[in-house]
Design a protein around this motif. Structure first.
Motif, PDB file in Angstrom:
ATOM      1  N   ASP A   8       7.103 -13.498  58.529  1.00 51.94           N
ATOM      2  CA  ASP A   8       5.923 -14.350  58.369  1.00 51.94           C
ATOM      3  C   ASP A   8       5.677 -14.626  56.894  1.00 51.94           C
ATOM      4  O   ASP A   8       6.048 -13.826  56.025  1.00 51.94           O
ATOM      5  CB  ASP A   8       4.691 -13.660  58.959  1.00 51.94           C
ATOM      6  CG  ASP A   8       4.844 -13.327  60.435  1.00 51.94           C
ATOM      7  OD1 ASP A   8       5.725 -13.903  61.097  1.00 51.94           O
ATOM      8  OD2 ASP A   8       4.076 -12.475  60.913  1.00 51.94           O
ATOM      9  N   ARG A   9       5.011 -15.730  56.638  1.00 44.65           N
ATOM     10  CA  ARG A   9       4.743 -16.094  55.245  1.00 44.65           C
ATOM     11  C   ARG A   9       3.567 -17.054  55.131  1.00 44.65           C
ATOM     12  O   ARG A   9       3.274 -17.788  56.058  1.00 44.65           O
ATOM     13  CB  ARG A   9       5.982 -16.709  54.605  1.00 44.65           C
ATOM     14  CG  ARG A   9       6.496 -17.934  55.341  1.00 44.65           C
ATOM     15  CD  ARG A   9       7.911 -18.329  54.995  1.00 44.65           C
ATOM     16  NE  ARG A   9       8.823 -17.341  55.510  1.00 44.65           N
ATOM     17  CZ  ARG A   9      10.029 -17.086  55.006  1.00 44.65           C
ATOM     18  NH1 ARG A   9      10.491 -17.781  54.009  1.00 44.65           N
ATOM     19  NH2 ARG A   9      10.800 -16.168  55.519  1.00 44.65           N
ATOM     20  N   ILE A  10       2.941 -17.017  53.989  1.00 47.03           N
ATOM     21  CA  ILE A  10       1.939 -18.008  53.594  1.00 47.03           C
ATOM     22  C   ILE A  10       2.580 -18.806  52.470  1.00 47.03           C
ATOM     23  O   ILE A  10       3.097 -18.235  51.506  1.00 47.03           O
ATOM     24  CB  ILE A  10       0.633 -17.342  53.110  1.00 47.03           C
ATOM     25  CG1 ILE A  10      -0.033 -16.598  54.269  1.00 47.03           C
ATOM     26  CG2 ILE A  10      -0.310 -18.382  52.505  1.00 47.03           C
ATOM     27  CD1 ILE A  10      -1.238 -15.761  53.852  1.00 47.03           C
ATOM     28  N   THR A  11       2.565 -20.137  52.601  1.00 49.94           N
ATOM     29  CA  THR A  11       3.242 -21.003  51.643  1.00 49.94           C
ATOM     30  C   THR A  11       2.235 -21.949  50.989  1.00 49.94           C
ATOM     31  O   THR A  11       1.425 -22.561  51.686  1.00 49.94           O
ATOM     32  CB  THR A  11       4.333 -21.833  52.358  1.00 49.94           C
ATOM     33  OG1 THR A  11       5.255 -20.942  52.980  1.00 49.94           O
ATOM     34  CG2 THR A  11       5.068 -22.727  51.392  1.00 49.94           C
ATOM     35  N   LEU A  12       2.304 -22.042  49.679  1.00 48.09           N
ATOM     36  CA  LEU A  12       1.549 -23.037  48.921  1.00 48.09           C
ATOM     37  C   LEU A  12       2.573 -23.831  48.124  1.00 48.09           C
ATOM     38  O   LEU A  12       3.295 -23.260  47.301  1.00 48.09           O
ATOM     39  CB  LEU A  12       0.532 -22.381  47.982  1.00 48.09           C
ATOM     40  CG  LEU A  12      -0.684 -21.757  48.670  1.00 48.09           C
ATOM     41  CD1 LEU A  12      -0.387 -20.320  49.033  1.00 48.09           C
ATOM     42  CD2 LEU A  12      -1.879 -21.830  47.771  1.00 48.09           C
ATOM     43  N   SER A  13       2.635 -25.127  48.379  1.00 47.71           N
ATOM     44  CA  SER A  13       3.677 -25.961  47.788  1.00 47.71           C
ATOM     45  C   SER A  13       3.121 -26.981  46.811  1.00 47.71           C
ATOM     46  O   SER A  13       2.047 -27.545  47.034  1.00 47.71           O
ATOM     47  CB  SER A  13       4.434 -26.715  48.892  1.00 47.71           C
ATOM     48  OG  SER A  13       5.047 -25.823  49.770  1.00 47.71           O
ATOM     49  N   ASP A  14       3.885 -27.194  45.767  1.00 47.61           N
ATOM     50  CA  ASP A  14       3.619 -28.256  44.792  1.00 47.61           C
ATOM     51  C   ASP A  14       2.235 -28.155  44.152  1.00 47.61           C
ATOM     52  O   ASP A  14       1.535 -29.146  43.974  1.00 47.61           O
ATOM     53  CB  ASP A  14       3.817 -29.630  45.441  1.00 47.61           C
ATOM     54  CG  ASP A  14       4.172 -30.693  44.423  1.00 47.61           C
ATOM     55  OD1 ASP A  14       4.709 -30.341  43.346  1.00 47.61           O
ATOM     56  OD2 ASP A  14       3.912 -31.880  44.685  1.00 47.61           O
ATOM     57  N   ALA A  47      -3.465 -11.685  62.556  1.00 48.66           N
ATOM     58  CA  ALA A  47      -4.242 -12.907  62.318  1.00 48.66           C
ATOM     59  C   ALA A  47      -4.013 -13.917  63.435  1.00 48.66           C
ATOM     60  O   ALA A  47      -4.948 -14.574  63.902  1.00 48.66           O
ATOM     61  CB  ALA A  47      -3.871 -13.506  60.972  1.00 48.66           C
ATOM     62  N   GLY A  48      -2.774 -14.035  63.883  1.00 53.44           N
ATOM     63  CA  GLY A  48      -2.462 -14.957  64.970  1.00 53.44           C
ATOM     64  C   GLY A  48      -3.102 -14.557  66.284  1.00 53.44           C
ATOM     65  O   GLY A  48      -3.498 -15.406  67.079  1.00 53.44           O
ATOM     66  N   ARG A  49      -3.201 -13.267  66.521  1.00 49.48           N
ATOM     67  CA  ARG A  49      -3.777 -12.786  67.783  1.00 49.48           C
ATOM     68  C   ARG A  49      -5.303 -12.750  67.774  1.00 49.48           C
ATOM     69  O   ARG A  49      -5.942 -12.936  68.807  1.00 49.48           O
ATOM     70  CB  ARG A  49      -3.230 -11.403  68.110  1.00 49.48           C
ATOM     71  CG  ARG A  49      -1.787 -11.459  68.556  1.00 49.48           C
ATOM     72  CD  ARG A  49      -1.317 -10.151  69.107  1.00 49.48           C
ATOM     73  NE  ARG A  49      -0.011 -10.329  69.721  1.00 49.48           N
ATOM     74  CZ  ARG A  49       0.873  -9.356  69.839  1.00 49.48           C
ATOM     75  NH1 ARG A  49       0.594  -8.137  69.397  1.00 49.48           N
ATOM     76  NH2 ARG A  49       2.036  -9.590  70.411  1.00 49.48           N
ATOM     77  N   SER A  56      -5.714 -11.521  57.657  1.00 49.87           N
ATOM     78  CA  SER A  56      -4.745 -12.268  56.858  1.00 49.87           C
ATOM     79  C   SER A  56      -5.149 -12.189  55.390  1.00 49.87           C
ATOM     80  O   SER A  56      -5.952 -11.351  54.995  1.00 49.87           O
ATOM     81  CB  SER A  56      -4.701 -13.726  57.328  1.00 49.87           C
ATOM     82  OG  SER A  56      -3.674 -14.441  56.687  1.00 49.87           O
ATOM     83  N   VAL A  57      -4.602 -13.073  54.597  1.00 50.55           N
ATOM     84  CA  VAL A  57      -5.008 -13.268  53.203  1.00 50.55           C
ATOM     85  C   VAL A  57      -5.324 -14.751  53.060  1.00 50.55           C
ATOM     86  O   VAL A  57      -4.540 -15.598  53.494  1.00 50.55           O
ATOM     87  CB  VAL A  57      -3.888 -12.846  52.217  1.00 50.55           C
ATOM     88  CG1 VAL A  57      -4.241 -13.231  50.793  1.00 50.55           C
ATOM     89  CG2 VAL A  57      -3.622 -11.351  52.312  1.00 50.55           C
ATOM     90  N   SER A  58      -6.447 -15.065  52.486  1.00 55.49           N
ATOM     91  CA  SER A  58      -6.870 -16.455  52.316  1.00 55.49           C
ATOM     92  C   SER A  58      -5.946 -17.178  51.340  1.00 55.49           C
ATOM     93  O   SER A  58      -5.775 -16.741  50.203  1.00 55.49           O
ATOM     94  CB  SER A  58      -8.303 -16.491  51.790  1.00 55.49           C
ATOM     95  OG  SER A  58      -8.621 -17.772  51.283  1.00 55.49           O
ATOM     96  N   TYR A  59      -5.371 -18.300  51.784  1.00 56.27           N
ATOM     97  CA  TYR A  59      -4.540 -19.068  50.859  1.00 56.27           C
ATOM     98  C   TYR A  59      -5.373 -19.653  49.732  1.00 56.27           C
ATOM     99  O   TYR A  59      -4.870 -19.876  48.632  1.00 56.27           O
ATOM    100  CB  TYR A  59      -3.694 -20.129  51.566  1.00 56.27           C
ATOM    101  CG  TYR A  59      -4.425 -21.069  52.490  1.00 56.27           C
ATOM    102  CD1 TYR A  59      -5.141 -22.140  51.991  1.00 56.27           C
ATOM    103  CD2 TYR A  59      -4.366 -20.886  53.860  1.00 56.27           C
ATOM    104  CE1 TYR A  59      -5.798 -23.007  52.840  1.00 56.27           C
ATOM    105  CE2 TYR A  59      -5.019 -21.755  54.723  1.00 56.27           C
ATOM    106  CZ  TYR A  59      -5.736 -22.812  54.207  1.00 56.27           C
ATOM    107  OH  TYR A  59      -6.389 -23.668  55.052  1.00 56.27           O
ATOM    108  N   ALA A  60      -6.673 -19.862  49.953  1.00 59.72           N
ATOM    109  CA  ALA A  60      -7.551 -20.324  48.872  1.00 59.72           C
ATOM    110  C   ALA A  60      -7.672 -19.249  47.789  1.00 59.72           C
ATOM    111  O   ALA A  60      -7.667 -19.556  46.591  1.00 59.72           O
ATOM    112  CB  ALA A  60      -8.929 -20.684  49.422  1.00 59.72           C
TER     113      ALA A  60
END
Length: 128
Positions: A8-14, A47-49, A56-60
């Motif tokens: 699993d991963r959290i991605t922030l791009s560009d 987090a999914g369940r 989770s961890v907030s991407y913000a």
């Protein structure tokens, strides 16, 4: 030792930042644009369940820590600024197990007609 960056991963791009990193004296004065891609390995099953952010961890929040690290201190090398961002993210978020970061410098002071210079780091929490 080969490390696994699967799962699993959290991605922030560009992500776009304006900063003063670089070896050349004019880079310290004029600054330039940088683009950053972040991939953070984290177990997202709970987090999914549960549909709860606390699992989770907030991407913000990831973005805010990365921005403060990227813009808060000047480095000569983009390798060093990338490592600094990784270190701050590991400090701030215990659930993150690995990070891939790519720092792109589209206005690098080299005579290229198009393209960009970039580096990419792959780090595991237990490699620190």
């Amino acid at each position: 030792m080969t490390r696994d960056f699967a799962g699993d991963r959290i991605t922030l791009s560009d992500l776009g930042f304006y900063a003063y990193h670089g070896v050349m004296p004019e880079e310290a004065v004029l600054g330039q644009r940088f683009h950053v891609d972040l991939v953070c390995g984290i177990d997202l099953l709970a987090a999914g369940r549960t549909d709860e952010l606390s699992a989770s961890v907030s991407y913000a929040e990831i973005y805010e820590v990365a921005k403060a690290a990227f813009e808060g201190r000047r480095f000569k090398l983009i390798e060093a600024v990338a490592q600094h961002v990784v270190d701050r993210l590991f400090e701030a978020f215990g659930p993150i197990q690995w990070i891939q970061i790519r720092v792109r410098k589209p206005s690098a002071p080299i005579p290229m007609a198009s393209g960009e210079a970039a580096i990419e780091l792959h780090r595991h929490r237990d490699d620190r």
